[in-house]
Scaffold this active site. Structure first.
Site, PDB file in Angstrom:
ATOM      1  N   LYS A 185     -10.704  -6.880  -7.036  1.00 54.26           N
ATOM      2  CA  LYS A 185     -11.438  -6.757  -5.777  1.00 54.26           C
ATOM      3  C   LYS A 185     -12.937  -7.000  -5.924  1.00 54.26           C
ATOM      4  O   LYS A 185     -13.630  -7.200  -4.934  1.00 54.26           O
ATOM      5  CB  LYS A 185     -11.165  -5.400  -5.143  1.00 54.26           C
ATOM      6  CG  LYS A 185      -9.734  -5.257  -4.678  1.00 54.26           C
ATOM      7  CD  LYS A 185      -9.403  -6.240  -3.558  1.00 54.26           C
ATOM      8  CE  LYS A 185      -7.974  -6.135  -3.116  1.00 54.26           C
ATOM      9  NZ  LYS A 185      -7.662  -7.004  -1.981  1.00 54.26           N
TER      10      LYS A 185
HETATM   11  N1  PMP Z   1      -2.964  -4.044  -6.618  1.00 59.66           N
HETATM   12  C1  PMP Z   1      -3.891  -3.146  -6.279  1.00 59.66           C
HETATM   13  C2  PMP Z   1      -4.068  -1.936  -7.148  1.00 59.66           C
HETATM   14  C3  PMP Z   1      -4.664  -3.308  -5.117  1.00 59.66           C
HETATM   15  O1  PMP Z   1      -5.583  -2.386  -4.788  1.00 59.66           O
HETATM   16  C4  PMP Z   1      -4.434  -4.452  -4.310  1.00 59.66           C
HETATM   17  C5  PMP Z   1      -5.250  -4.634  -3.060  1.00 59.66           C
HETATM   18  N2  PMP Z   1      -4.848  -3.859  -1.963  1.00 59.66           N
HETATM   19  C6  PMP Z   1      -3.440  -5.360  -4.686  1.00 59.66           C
HETATM   20  C7  PMP Z   1      -2.748  -5.140  -5.850  1.00 59.66           C
HETATM   21  C8  PMP Z   1      -3.095  -6.560  -3.869  1.00 59.66           C
HETATM   22  O2  PMP Z   1      -4.112  -7.518  -3.804  1.00 59.66           O
HETATM   23  P1  PMP Z   1      -4.353  -8.315  -2.454  1.00 59.66           P
HETATM   24  O3  PMP Z   1      -4.915  -7.334  -1.474  1.00 59.66           O
HETATM   25  O4  PMP Z   1      -5.300  -9.392  -2.805  1.00 59.66           O
HETATM   26  O5  PMP Z   1      -3.036  -8.830  -1.971  1.00 59.66           O
END
Ligand code: PMP
Length: 344
Positions: A48
């Protein structure tokens, strides 16, 4: 490459350029070669960082953000941490609406990083005024000089990964990648990475990972929102109870669903076998690889890349706590290593 530079202007200089690490032991009986894109090497310990930095810098370029302004977001924790980190360096206020499902460690971390945190109930519909989406929207409306990142419906979330994660994986595999396996939450990571990879080679197969209790996989198959798919589950950051606008469903070839229990055990197995101390969704992604292998998805010579989104330290009171595992009914005495009480 960040490794060439030894001194950095600030922590944000270290976002991106994460390593691709070969998995050896967990996949020793599988056909193909498996590599993990380990996103915990980002300075905020998750993928992120890329999203937060990219979206904030785009807003700066457009003149929407000026020093002292406020950045607001809904977040299961990781995005919040990254936004808080970027805000500190760039001089913004940070307000986060967080789901009550987030681990206490994550909430404490956000507060430590100077963010103002509102904890909202997890198991209410997305349009309920108490939901973290609605709370963030309301704060944004009431706060002059604020922007709402809105990662679930922000196209820039896709662009962030098109701009960095995709090219990095393509270069690291020297264009030999055959499969991408990635968790889908907002869908930004998988959609942006896939968009870049498919532009280079349309035959790269893109497989999303979804949770039981989430609507994503069913929506991918039917393009219908089936609320009967929704029920509470434990994995944080994976799957959703709404259809995120930041997911490009057309670019994803297939979805695999994984359970809370198997993902938790697989996360622990990753630490024990590969020495990779990763988050709960990394366990989920690895569990998906196991299921894909069982159904004969991979063949000799395949180059499979799996994205591990964050670090295990964020889950000490959950997946990596024997007590938590026991409380969930996940504890399997045969597979767990007992702690010995040594008396001196
Ligand atoms: N794994 C974790 C621990 C996350 O915090 C997130 C984001 N919500 C994701 C996977 C998935 O990533 P994305 O939001 O880019 O689909």
């Amino acid at each position: 490459m960040k490794n060439k530079k030894q001194v950095f202007d600030n922590v944000l200089d270290l976002v991106g350029n994460t390593p691709l690490i070969k998995l050896n032991r967990m996949v020793s009986n599988f056909k193909g070669n498996f590599y993990a894109k380990v996103e915990s090497f980002n300075p905020g310990h998750s993928s992120k960082d890329r999203t937060a930095l990219y979206i904030i810098e785009q807003a700066e370029k457009k003149g929407i953000l000026k020093p002292g302004d406020t950045i607001i977001e809904t977040t299961s924790g990781n995005t919040g941490f990254s936004i808080a980190m970027v805000s500190i360096i760039k001089g913004y206020e940070c307000i986060l609406a967080v789901s009550s499902k987030s681990s206490p460690d994550k909430i404490d971390m956000l507060k430590t990083m100077g963010a103002k945190v509102f904890v909202c109930p997890a198991h209410v519909p997305a349009d309920d005024p108490r939901s973290y989406y609605e709370v963030a929207k309301r704060i944004h409306e009431e706060t002059p000089g604020s922007i709402y990142i809105n990662q679930y419906f922000n196209e820039l979330n896709i662009d962030a990964h098109y701009d960095s994660t995709g090219p990095e994986i393509w270069n690291q595999t020297e264009g030999k990648i055959t499969h991408l396996v990635a968790c889908s939450g907002t869908g930004g990571t998988i959609s942006g990475t896939a968009r870049y990879l498919k532009e280079q080679n349309p035959n790269v197969k893109i497989i999303g990972v979804d949770a039981f209790g989430s609507v994503i996989k069913k929506y991918h198959e039917t393009r219908e929102f089936d609320k009967n798919e929704i029920y509470p589950y434990r994995i944080e950051g994976l799957g959703k109870n709404l259809i995120p606008g930041a997911t490009d469903f057309d670019i994803i070839d297939d979805f695999v669903k994984v359970t809370d229990e198997e993902s938790a055990h697989t996360a622990r197995e990753l630490a024990r076998t590969e020495g990779l101390f990763s988050g709960y969704t990394s366990g989920a992604a690895m569990q998906a690889i196991k299921q894909l292998d069982e159904r004969g998805e991979f063949k000799e010579g395949d180059q499979v890349v799996v994205i591990f989104p964050d670090h295990g330290s964020r889950y000490m009171s959950k997946v990596y706590s024997d007590k938590w595992m026991q409380d969930q009914g996940f504890f399997d005495a045969q597979n767990e290593v007992a702690a010995e009480n040594i008396q001196y």
